[in-house]
Scaffold this active site. Sequence first.
Site, mmCIF file in Angstrom:
data_model
loop_
_atom_site.group_PDB
_atom_site.id
_atom_site.type_symbol
_atom_site.label_atom_id
_atom_site.label_comp_id
_atom_site.label_asym_id
_atom_site.label_seq_id
_atom_site.Cartn_x
_atom_site.Cartn_y
_atom_site.Cartn_z
ATOM 1 N N LYS A 178 0.850 -1.186 0.000
ATOM 2 C CA LYS A 178 0.000 0.000 0.000
ATOM 3 C C LYS A 178 0.887 1.239 0.000
ATOM 4 O O LYS A 178 1.627 1.491 0.962
ATOM 5 C CB LYS A 178 -0.903 -0.010 1.234
ATOM 6 C CG LYS A 178 -1.766 1.236 1.335
ATOM 7 C CD LYS A 178 -2.804 1.090 2.421
ATOM 8 C CE LYS A 178 -3.556 2.389 2.611
ATOM 9 N NZ LYS A 178 -4.580 2.292 3.651
ATOM 10 N N LYS A 184 -2.033 -1.557 -4.028
ATOM 11 C CA LYS A 184 -2.920 -0.405 -3.955
ATOM 12 C C LYS A 184 -2.111 0.879 -4.002
ATOM 13 O O LYS A 184 -1.151 0.968 -3.244
ATOM 14 C CB LYS A 184 -3.702 -0.502 -2.645
ATOM 15 C CG LYS A 184 -4.583 0.687 -2.353
ATOM 16 C CD LYS A 184 -5.170 0.560 -0.984
ATOM 17 C CE LYS A 184 -5.855 1.869 -0.661
ATOM 18 N NZ LYS A 184 -6.167 1.999 0.726
HETATM 19 C C1 PBG Z 1 -7.664 3.234 5.301
HETATM 20 C C2 PBG Z 1 -7.864 3.141 3.834
HETATM 21 C C3 PBG Z 1 -7.623 4.104 2.829
HETATM 22 C C4 PBG Z 1 -8.085 3.557 1.641
HETATM 23 C C5 PBG Z 1 -8.538 2.277 1.928
HETATM 24 N N1 PBG Z 1 -8.385 2.042 3.285
HETATM 25 C C6 PBG Z 1 -7.125 5.502 2.915
HETATM 26 C C7 PBG Z 1 -5.785 5.839 3.327
HETATM 27 O O1 PBG Z 1 -4.904 5.018 3.571
HETATM 28 O O2 PBG Z 1 -5.585 7.048 3.450
HETATM 29 C C8 PBG Z 1 -8.094 4.238 0.306
HETATM 30 C C9 PBG Z 1 -9.087 3.727 -0.666
HETATM 31 C C10 PBG Z 1 -9.362 4.620 -1.818
HETATM 32 O O3 PBG Z 1 -8.700 5.657 -2.029
HETATM 33 O O4 PBG Z 1 -10.289 4.296 -2.564
HETATM 34 N N2 PBG Z 1 -6.402 3.283 5.769
#
Ligand code: PBG
Length: 324
Positions: free
Chosen positions: A196, A249
């Site tokens: 991520k 992601k």
């Molecule tokens: C929570 C989370 C996030 C997303 C999914 N789970 C946001 C972040 O890390 O700031 C992002 C999903 C998206 O942008 O569609 N931590």
Amino acid sequence: MAFPQTRLRRLRATHALRGLVRETSLSPSDLVYPLFVAHGLDRREPIAAMPGVDHLSIAHAVAEAGEAQSLGIPAVLLFGLPAAKDEEGSGAWDDEGVIQLATRAIKERHPELLVITDLCLCEYTSHGHCGVVRSDGSVDNDATLELLARTATSQARAGADVIAPSDMMDGRVGFIRAALDEDGHTDTPILSYSAKFASAFYGPFREAADSAPSFGDRRGYQLDPANANEAVRETRLDIEEGADMVMVKPALPYLDLIRRIKSETEMPLAAYNVSGEYAMVKAAAAGGYLDERATVLEVLTSIRRAGADIVITYHAKDAARWLQ
Ligand code: PBG
């Protein structure tokens, strides 16, 4: 005597032939549809930065889940907006919290539909960080693990089919696995947000989940977009700790990692076509710059071609309709 190019063109001559030799498939059964459920809401409310995506009451979430299922989408991914936020994020592990209530309601009405629960504290904390914040403003990794484990078991007790930790604390997968097992949820799989990245493409989501950090950023616990090897290493650690499925992601700017992680780990792989990727296509389509349907199907096919088994996308319902 034909030139080799002629042979290639012959295979593109008809729709049926193109179908027979197509290398990548895209079907509603590959998709996961994310839902934003808001505690105490009694209607749906549009999310400005994500046209077509709404904040949902629990009843509306049940209806949306049913619609997704009837379109052939096998799973929803739940995000919760709690009634109140606090320093610790205690709404996350409340057995009567928004995710727990929504999970029970959806499983009761649509038992065959998979409910995946996003596991993170940032939607529940008053400061918007994904963990416990120390007095110097940094996030306390190990103290956070305890709270994540509590949240995971509470989600599993509510009936979640898959737990998806997105917080990026070190050691969380092993810690959550142990807590789930101890609580009797040995069969509940973990889909880890393993690669991520600290991405600008989460911008619209932070409006949707009301989870923008009130100070600092997430670069202390999310990956640097410049680092591919590190993403592979992080993913391997999650697998060693017990992740059943892994994730890359965002998706589009990281197709190289989808390909690499799929071939290097051979694990079931999800790719998250995130809020900013969605907003980008919606805005361009609304401006008349792109054909929405053709663009979305090309994007999702490309994510599959790169190596994703599962595509998490806000386009899921539209794509499923177009693919019927
Ligand atoms: C929570 C989370 C996030 C997303 C999914 N789970 C946001 C972040 O890390 O700031 C992002 C999903 C998206 O942008 O569609 N931590």
